[in-house]
Design a protein around this motif. Structure first.
Motif, PDB file in Angstrom:
ATOM      1  N   PRO A 111       0.805  -1.233   0.000  1.00  0.00           N
ATOM      2  CA  PRO A 111       0.000   0.000   0.000  1.00  0.00           C
ATOM      3  C   PRO A 111       0.837   1.282   0.000  1.00  0.00           C
ATOM      4  CG  PRO A 111       0.141  -0.884   2.211  1.00  0.00           C
ATOM      5  CD  PRO A 111       0.895  -1.842   1.320  1.00  0.00           C
ATOM      6  N   ASP A 112       1.543   1.554  -1.090  1.00  0.00           N
ATOM      7  CA  ASP A 112       2.453   2.706  -1.175  1.00  0.00           C
ATOM      8  C   ASP A 112       1.807   4.016  -0.729  1.00  0.00           C
ATOM      9  OD1 ASP A 112       3.821   0.698  -2.505  1.00  0.00           O
ATOM     10  OD2 ASP A 112       4.529   2.001  -4.103  1.00  0.00           O
ATOM     11  N   GLU A 113       0.705   4.361  -1.344  1.00  0.00           N
ATOM     12  CA  GLU A 113       0.069   5.656  -1.066  1.00  0.00           C
ATOM     13  C   GLU A 113      -0.434   5.731   0.375  1.00  0.00           C
ATOM     14  OE1 GLU A 113       0.128   8.421  -3.000  1.00  0.00           O
ATOM     15  OE2 GLU A 113       1.432   7.164  -4.238  1.00  0.00           O
ATOM     16  N   ALA A 114      -0.990   4.651   0.868  1.00  0.00           N
ATOM     17  CA  ALA A 114      -1.496   4.647   2.245  1.00  0.00           C
ATOM     18  C   ALA A 114      -0.355   4.818   3.250  1.00  0.00           C
ATOM     19  CB  ALA A 114      -2.273   3.359   2.523  1.00  0.00           C
ATOM     20  N   ILE A 115       0.785   4.215   2.983  1.00  0.00           N
ATOM     21  CA  ILE A 115       1.940   4.372   3.874  1.00  0.00           C
ATOM     22  C   ILE A 115       2.406   5.823   3.884  1.00  0.00           C
ATOM     23  CG2 ILE A 115       4.390   3.799   4.120  1.00  0.00           C
ATOM     24  CD1 ILE A 115       3.607   0.902   3.526  1.00  0.00           C
ATOM     25  N   LYS A 116       2.377   6.475   2.737  1.00  0.00           N
ATOM     26  CA  LYS A 116       2.739   7.897   2.681  1.00  0.00           C
ATOM     27  C   LYS A 116       1.808   8.726   3.558  1.00  0.00           C
ATOM     28  CE  LYS A 116       4.526   7.632  -2.028  1.00  0.00           C
ATOM     29  NZ  LYS A 116       4.300   8.043  -3.427  1.00  0.00           N
ATOM     30  N   ILE A 117       0.526   8.404   3.545  1.00  0.00           N
ATOM     31  CA  ILE A 117      -0.443   9.141   4.362  1.00  0.00           C
ATOM     32  C   ILE A 117      -0.159   8.928   5.844  1.00  0.00           C
ATOM     33  CG2 ILE A 117      -2.889   9.258   5.028  1.00  0.00           C
ATOM     34  CD1 ILE A 117      -3.488   8.648   2.012  1.00  0.00           C
ATOM     35  N   VAL A 118       0.118   7.693   6.244  1.00  0.00           N
ATOM     36  CA  VAL A 118       0.431   7.429   7.654  1.00  0.00           C
ATOM     37  C   VAL A 118       1.687   8.184   8.069  1.00  0.00           C
ATOM     38  CG1 VAL A 118       1.182   5.652   9.294  1.00  0.00           C
ATOM     39  CG2 VAL A 118      -0.780   5.228   7.807  1.00  0.00           C
ATOM     40  N   LEU A 119       2.748   8.106   7.273  1.00  0.00           N
ATOM     41  CA  LEU A 119       3.995   8.795   7.616  1.00  0.00           C
ATOM     42  C   LEU A 119       3.789  10.301   7.734  1.00  0.00           C
ATOM     43  CD1 LEU A 119       6.559   6.841   5.426  1.00  0.00           C
ATOM     44  CD2 LEU A 119       6.445   6.871   7.922  1.00  0.00           C
ATOM     45  N   SER A 120       3.019  10.870   6.834  1.00  0.00           N
ATOM     46  CA  SER A 120       2.806  12.317   6.893  1.00  0.00           C
ATOM     47  C   SER A 120       1.860  12.712   8.018  1.00  0.00           C
ATOM     48  CB  SER A 120       2.305  12.844   5.547  1.00  0.00           C
ATOM     49  OG  SER A 120       1.048  12.298   5.229  1.00  0.00           O
TER      50      SER A 120
END
Length: 142
Positions: A111-120
């Motif tokens: 889940p590339d995009e979802a991981i970016k959301i969690v990190l941000s």
């Protein structure tokens, strides 16, 4: 690899593989925080096809611990209330250290995009540490 967890445009955190497990990565977010000194980020890839993020706020030289809080009941009530209103969930580990987190299943791929959301979203948890301060040590957030 840990490269998926280190995009410079998301967070300024360098993740390192754990010396205890090749499936655990740790990093520390220190910039942009008002209440916490840092956010210790632990990323775990499990054998059950999940990726778990556990973020432990560091406050006044250590973890926020439910057993060491000035008002444990008030802290636990706040954590439960935050679970209703925040993107990341809140909890405590086996030793009572408070964390916020998110868990992904890999059934549909990475889940590339979802991981970016969690990190941000990690930096946003600092405001909730501020809301916990009265129960942690009796102080108020700035």
């Amino acid at each position: 690899t840990d490269a998926a967890f280190t995009p410079p445009y998301l967070v300024k955190v360098n993740f390192q593989p754990s010396s205890k497990s090749q499936y655990v990565f740790t990093g520390s977010l220190k910039e942009g925080l008002t209440n916490a000194e840092s956010m210790e980020i632990v990323v775990t890839v499990t054998n059950k096809e999940t990726i778990g993020f556990r973020i432990f706020p560091h406050y006044k030289g250590g973890y926020i611990n439910i057993d060491k809080a000035k008002n444990t009941t008030q802290l636990l009530r706040k954590i439960v209330q935050l679970n209703e209103s925040t993107f990341l969930f809140w909890g405590a580990d086996d030793t009572g250290d408070v964390f916020t987190g998110y868990t992904f299943t890999l059934e549909s791929g990475f889940p590339d995009e979802a991981i970016k959301i969690v990190l941000s979203s990690i930096k946003n948890s600092d405001q909730f540490v501020g809301q916990m301060r009265p129960s942690i040590d009796g102080t108020n957030a700035p």
